[in-house]
Design an enzyme around this catalytic site. Structure first.
Site, PDB file in Angstrom:
ATOM      1  N   PRO A 100     -10.986   1.711   7.914  1.00  0.00           N
ATOM      2  CA  PRO A 100     -10.786   0.285   7.658  1.00  0.00           C
ATOM      3  C   PRO A 100     -10.728  -0.023   6.167  1.00  0.00           C
ATOM      4  O   PRO A 100     -10.116  -1.008   5.755  1.00  0.00           O
ATOM      5  CB  PRO A 100     -12.018  -0.376   8.284  1.00  0.00           C
ATOM      6  CG  PRO A 100     -12.568   0.630   9.238  1.00  0.00           C
ATOM      7  CD  PRO A 100     -12.203   1.980   8.681  1.00  0.00           C
ATOM      8  N   ASN A 101     -11.354   0.841   5.347  1.00  0.00           N
ATOM      9  CA  ASN A 101     -11.316   0.615   3.908  1.00  0.00           C
ATOM     10  C   ASN A 101     -11.477   1.960   3.192  1.00  0.00           C
ATOM     11  O   ASN A 101     -12.394   2.702   3.497  1.00  0.00           O
ATOM     12  CB  ASN A 101     -12.421  -0.352   3.487  1.00  0.00           C
ATOM     13  CG  ASN A 101     -12.109  -1.012   2.157  1.00  0.00           C
ATOM     14  OD1 ASN A 101     -11.722  -0.340   1.201  1.00  0.00           O
ATOM     15  ND2 ASN A 101     -12.268  -2.322   2.084  1.00  0.00           N
ATOM     16  N   PHE A 102     -10.566   2.246   2.275  1.00  0.00           N
ATOM     17  CA  PHE A 102     -10.601   3.523   1.555  1.00  0.00           C
ATOM     18  C   PHE A 102     -11.317   3.407   0.208  1.00  0.00           C
ATOM     19  O   PHE A 102     -11.419   4.396  -0.504  1.00  0.00           O
ATOM     20  CB  PHE A 102      -9.177   4.035   1.321  1.00  0.00           C
ATOM     21  CG  PHE A 102      -8.568   4.668   2.539  1.00  0.00           C
ATOM     22  CD1 PHE A 102      -8.857   5.984   2.867  1.00  0.00           C
ATOM     23  CD2 PHE A 102      -7.710   3.961   3.360  1.00  0.00           C
ATOM     24  CE1 PHE A 102      -8.302   6.588   3.994  1.00  0.00           C
ATOM     25  CE2 PHE A 102      -7.140   4.555   4.486  1.00  0.00           C
ATOM     26  CZ  PHE A 102      -7.444   5.870   4.804  1.00  0.00           C
ATOM     27  N   HIS A 104      -8.921 -12.406   0.742  1.00  0.00           N
ATOM     28  CA  HIS A 104      -7.746 -11.563   0.516  1.00  0.00           C
ATOM     29  C   HIS A 104      -6.574 -12.371  -0.003  1.00  0.00           C
ATOM     30  O   HIS A 104      -6.558 -13.611   0.081  1.00  0.00           O
ATOM     31  CB  HIS A 104      -7.337 -10.868   1.817  1.00  0.00           C
ATOM     32  CG  HIS A 104      -8.198  -9.687   2.161  1.00  0.00           C
ATOM     33  ND1 HIS A 104      -9.419  -9.821   2.785  1.00  0.00           N
ATOM     34  CD2 HIS A 104      -8.015  -8.357   1.971  1.00  0.00           C
ATOM     35  CE1 HIS A 104      -9.952  -8.618   2.958  1.00  0.00           C
ATOM     36  NE2 HIS A 104      -9.126  -7.719   2.469  1.00  0.00           N
ATOM     37  N   HIS A 105      -5.549 -11.652  -0.456  1.00  0.00           N
ATOM     38  CA  HIS A 105      -4.273 -12.245  -0.863  1.00  0.00           C
ATOM     39  C   HIS A 105      -3.613 -12.932   0.352  1.00  0.00           C
ATOM     40  O   HIS A 105      -3.835 -12.512   1.502  1.00  0.00           O
ATOM     41  CB  HIS A 105      -3.351 -11.155  -1.422  1.00  0.00           C
ATOM     42  CG  HIS A 105      -3.040 -10.081  -0.410  1.00  0.00           C
ATOM     43  ND1 HIS A 105      -1.993 -10.164   0.460  1.00  0.00           N
ATOM     44  CD2 HIS A 105      -3.682  -8.923  -0.113  1.00  0.00           C
ATOM     45  CE1 HIS A 105      -1.962  -9.106   1.236  1.00  0.00           C
ATOM     46  NE2 HIS A 105      -2.992  -8.326   0.916  1.00  0.00           N
ATOM     47  N   GLY A 165      -4.449   3.663   7.366  1.00  0.00           N
ATOM     48  CA  GLY A 165      -5.144   2.539   6.735  1.00  0.00           C
ATOM     49  C   GLY A 165      -4.827   1.209   7.401  1.00  0.00           C
ATOM     50  O   GLY A 165      -5.489   0.202   7.132  1.00  0.00           O
ATOM     51  N   THR A 202      -4.816  -1.899   9.664  1.00  0.00           N
ATOM     52  CA  THR A 202      -5.953  -2.507  10.365  1.00  0.00           C
ATOM     53  C   THR A 202      -5.537  -2.920  11.783  1.00  0.00           C
ATOM     54  O   THR A 202      -4.396  -2.713  12.188  1.00  0.00           O
ATOM     55  CB  THR A 202      -6.466  -3.719   9.571  1.00  0.00           C
ATOM     56  OG1 THR A 202      -5.351  -4.498   9.161  1.00  0.00           O
ATOM     57  CG2 THR A 202      -7.242  -3.270   8.349  1.00  0.00           C
ATOM     58  N   LYS A 214      -1.617 -11.239   3.592  1.00  0.00           N
ATOM     59  CA  LYS A 214      -2.270 -10.463   4.666  1.00  0.00           C
ATOM     60  C   LYS A 214      -2.032 -11.139   6.018  1.00  0.00           C
ATOM     61  O   LYS A 214      -2.231 -12.338   6.151  1.00  0.00           O
ATOM     62  CB  LYS A 214      -3.781 -10.358   4.375  1.00  0.00           C
ATOM     63  CG  LYS A 214      -4.529  -9.481   5.356  1.00  0.00           C
ATOM     64  CD  LYS A 214      -5.955  -9.213   4.881  1.00  0.00           C
ATOM     65  CE  LYS A 214      -6.783  -8.492   5.926  1.00  0.00           C
ATOM     66  NZ  LYS A 214      -6.161  -7.223   6.379  1.00  0.00           N
ATOM     67  N   MET A 247       0.833  -1.206   0.000  1.00  0.00           N
ATOM     68  CA  MET A 247       0.000   0.000   0.000  1.00  0.00           C
ATOM     69  C   MET A 247       0.867   1.255   0.000  1.00  0.00           C
ATOM     70  O   MET A 247       0.568   2.233  -0.692  1.00  0.00           O
ATOM     71  CB  MET A 247      -0.925  -0.010   1.214  1.00  0.00           C
ATOM     72  CG  MET A 247      -2.067  -1.010   1.101  1.00  0.00           C
ATOM     73  SD  MET A 247      -3.166  -0.670  -0.288  1.00  0.00           S
ATOM     74  CE  MET A 247      -3.981   0.804   0.292  1.00  0.00           C
TER      75      MET A 247
END
Ligand code: NAD
Length: 258
Positions: free
Chosen positions: A112-114, A141-142, A84, A86, A145, A23
């Site tokens: 938590p989420n953009f 998710h990938h 961002g 978590t 994470k 990110m």
């Protein structure tokens, strides 16, 4: 320390914490491409944040264990923060609120989420919650994470759980009495949450609602990390005007407008 201000015609000076991450790299590119923003710093594991040299807004995408320390450091330096990472819970939020009280001009946004679609998904799920006896959340998710469930799934479950409680709905129906391996998932706010980790995925979520003879599925897919950037840039441009703690980008968006 008082909040770091800007001349309104000057670009906003932005630093990225977690700058070497997936990110962080995407945020750096987005900030560099925005004419009204200037990238002044990038920090990653092992770097001394120091006085954050000239930074007005820090964007933090690191790991859950370090986020509170990083953001506290920003606030103490008078630097606004867009977060961002978590893993924020009530204990960490309370500690951050206490620090912010000592620095009243500083703003922190924790989202938590953009991605706009994910924010709408949470709002739609909150709206639907009172009409359905059953609800479960599947987040996908990938495999890189590190935390489960995702912050988005936890927040969705909290919103849905609160809406069910307000409507007087009881626990979700479930006759399971034997589940030694945890196949029925985790429970967040009373809502079953299932986490999938699969190579090839980015960030995805389904909220499954069920009633007699009817199903409703609300699904959101982030196919690329660029999907978060419009929200991150909105956060950077807005956080200086929102002192104190804001949780959720929806508070910066005029979602009540049709
Ligand atoms: P990543 O593992 O690719 O990157 C994390 C970076 O943080 C790494 O470069 C790591 O070295 C660095 N780091 C570790 N400790 C640090 C410290 N003390 N100070 C500074 N940097 C440090 O992870 P990612 O995929 O970029 O995700 C980062 C976080 O953002 C995760 O918590 C993830 O769940 C979250 N996330 C949030 C959103 C959102 O919209 N809010 C979207 C995607 C990911």
């Amino acid at each position: 320390m008082t909040a770091r201000s800007q001349n309104t015609t000057d670009p906003v000076r932005v630093a990225v914490i977690g700058a070497a991450g997936r990110m962080g790299r995407t945020v750096r590119d987005a900030v560099e491409a925005a004419a009204d923003l200037e990238l002044v710093g990038g920090f990653d594991l092992g770097d001394d944040l120091g006085d954050l040299a000239g930074t007005q807004v820090a964007v933090e995408f690191a790991v859950p264990d370090v986020s509170l320390d990083n953001v506290t450091h920003c606030v103490e330096q008078g630097v606004h923060a867009v977060v961002g990472t978590t893993g924020w819970n009530e204990r960490k939020l309370a500690a951050l609120r206490a620090t912010l009280q000592e620095h009243p001009g500083v703003g922190v946004l924790i989202a938590p989420n953009f991605a706009i679609g994910a924010i709408l998904m949470m709002q739609f799920a909150q709206q639907a919650a009172r009409f359905y006896e059953s609800v479960e959340i599947v987040e996908l998710h990938h495999p890189g994470k590190v935390d489960a469930p995702s912050g988005t799934a936890a927040r969705t479950a909290d919103l849905v759980g609160a809406a069910r409680e307000a409507a007087g709905l009881g626990p979700v129906p479930d006759a399971t009495t034997h589940d030694p391996g945890g196949a029925r998932g985790a429970r967040q706010g009373g809502i079953p949450v299932h986490s999938v980790r699969l190579r090839g995925l980015v960030a995805h979520q389904e909220v499954l609602f069920g009633a007699e003879g009817e199903l409703l599925t609300i699904r959101h897919d982030s196919l690329d990390r660029v999907s978060f950037m419009a929200g991150v840039l909105t956060g950077i441009r807005s956080v200086t005007a929102h002192p104190g703690l804001t949780v959720g980008l929806e508070h910066y968006l005029e979602l009540e407008r049709s």
